[in-house]
Design a protein around this motif. Structure first.
Motif, PDB file in Angstrom:
ATOM      1  N   LYS A  87      -3.763   7.213  -7.302  1.00  0.00           N
ATOM      2  CA  LYS A  87      -5.180   6.979  -7.010  1.00  0.00           C
ATOM      3  C   LYS A  87      -5.799   6.015  -8.013  1.00  0.00           C
ATOM      4  N   LYS A 111       1.036   4.546  -2.657  1.00  0.00           N
ATOM      5  CA  LYS A 111       0.448   5.707  -1.991  1.00  0.00           C
ATOM      6  C   LYS A 111       0.345   6.939  -2.888  1.00  0.00           C
ATOM      7  N   GLU A 167       0.831  -1.200   0.000  1.00  0.00           N
ATOM      8  CA  GLU A 167       0.000   0.000   0.000  1.00  0.00           C
ATOM      9  C   GLU A 167       0.866   1.250   0.000  1.00  0.00           C
ATOM     10  N   GLN A 168       1.997   1.189   0.692  1.00  0.00           N
ATOM     11  CA  GLN A 168       2.914   2.324   0.732  1.00  0.00           C
ATOM     12  C   GLN A 168       3.517   2.586  -0.639  1.00  0.00           C
ATOM     13  N   TRP A 181      -7.316  -0.956  -0.883  1.00  0.00           N
ATOM     14  CA  TRP A 181      -6.510   0.256  -0.680  1.00  0.00           C
ATOM     15  C   TRP A 181      -7.185   1.486  -1.280  1.00  0.00           C
ATOM     16  N   LYS A 196      -8.200   2.126  -4.385  1.00  0.00           N
ATOM     17  CA  LYS A 196      -7.690   2.553  -5.684  1.00  0.00           C
ATOM     18  C   LYS A 196      -8.776   2.375  -6.749  1.00  0.00           C
TER      19      LYS A 196
END
Length: 317
Positions: free
Chosen positions: A81, A78, A74-75, A135, A137
């Protein structure tokens, strides 16, 4: 951790969507996939170099093997989008190629993946998508077009070039699906359309946001067209009452199921549809979908083996 309940009378906001777009050759789907803000393109088709430099407005990760993205966190994502799959089928192929490196996963005589390993590849692909969704997205599936001629007396129809049950799975997951094609006129020979409108016999589509058909503008002058389109879809979905949105989704999925059952011609196609349906036993139209599949299979002279749980083609005497 306490529960964060959404009560029956409360609105469920749509914060992330799945959008599927498939297009005719040289229609500019990769260029479209880069037209926006906070986009990361996963270029498994290795064709992003063909996009004009002036139109490459988003970062690109070329996917030469599955391990390049399988451990993304996830990082790592980040800054982004929107995650664009270019193409969805090629990313699935990269998973299959990775699994095929283990000789225990392939049939020695043909080199093809064993059946249970093909299912493993499909599950890995879906798990990756679900991870991105968790996440928050937005996901865009880009695909080539597949033109299918079912009968000599019927026109060909267009659908995403995605193999096996994944084609139906992506349709089920997608909030909207569009067929992108040339629609030139004497005044505008380079005119292109995103055909979201449903109920057409010659292409597959899905339009839970009531978009209709959308003309693509000049992306040089509209560099954020894709991200703007995604925001437009989310706004429209959030304006529609949840119960209406759900009813629309169920109805369009049912109409699409009728369509693909009637388009099927071979036992392999009916068996793939059966496998797809087995994963949707909680669908509101599950029973009708099974009846529809059976009726279409019988109409094509198929016989069902209760022991093997498969359809077989019956010779016509």
């Amino acid at each position: 951790m306490g529960l964060n309940l959404i009560m029956p009378h409360q609105h469920i906001p749509v914060s992330a969507i799945k959008l599927s777009i498939y297009s005719d050759p040289c229609c500019g789907k990769s260029t479209l996939g880069l037209a926006g803000q906070d986009i990361l393109m996963l270029d498994a088709d290795l064709g992003s170099h063909r996009v004009d430099l002036q139109l490459r407005r988003s970062p690109i990760q070329r996917i030469e093997n599955w391990m390049q993205i399988s451990f993304l966190t996830e990082q790592d994502l980040k800054p982004f989008k929107i995650i664009v799959f270019d193409t969805a089928q090629r990313i699935l192929d990269s998973i299959k190629t990775h699994l095929a490196k283990d000789q225990n996963n392939v049939i020695r005589s043909t080199g093809n993946l064993k059946l249970h390993v093909q299912q493993q590849a499909n599950n890995t692909f879906q798990t990756f998508i679900n991870k991105l969704i968790s996440w928050n997205k937005d996901i865009v599936f880009l695909s080539h077009v597949l033109e299918v001629k079912s009968d000599e007396d019927k026109p060909a129809y267009k659908c995403p070039d995605i193999g096996g049950k994944n084609k139906q799975e992506i349709y089920r997951m997608a909030d909207c699906m569009a067929y992108m094609t040339w629609a030139g006129t004497p005044d505008n020979p380079t005119r292109r359309l995103l055909n979201f409108e449903t109920g057409k016999a010659d292409y597959h589509s899905k339009d839970c946001a009531n978009l209709g058909n959308i003309e693509l503008p000049d992306l040089m002058q509209n560099p954020n067209f894709l991200s703007d389109l995604i925001e437009k879809i989310k706004t429209k979905l959030n304006e529609i009452p949840p119960e209406v949105r759900e009813a629309t989704r169920i109805q369009q999925e049912w109409e699409h199921w009728e369509k693909i059952c009637n388009e099927a011609r071979y036992a392999s196609e009916f068996n793939t549809l059966k496998q797809t349906l087995e994963d949707q036993k909680d669908h509101a139209n599950f029973r009708n979908m099974w009846i529809c599949l059976c009726n279409c299979a019988k109409a094509m002279n198929m016989s069902y083996d209760d022991e093997k749980k498969k359809w077989f083609e019956t010779e016509v005497k």
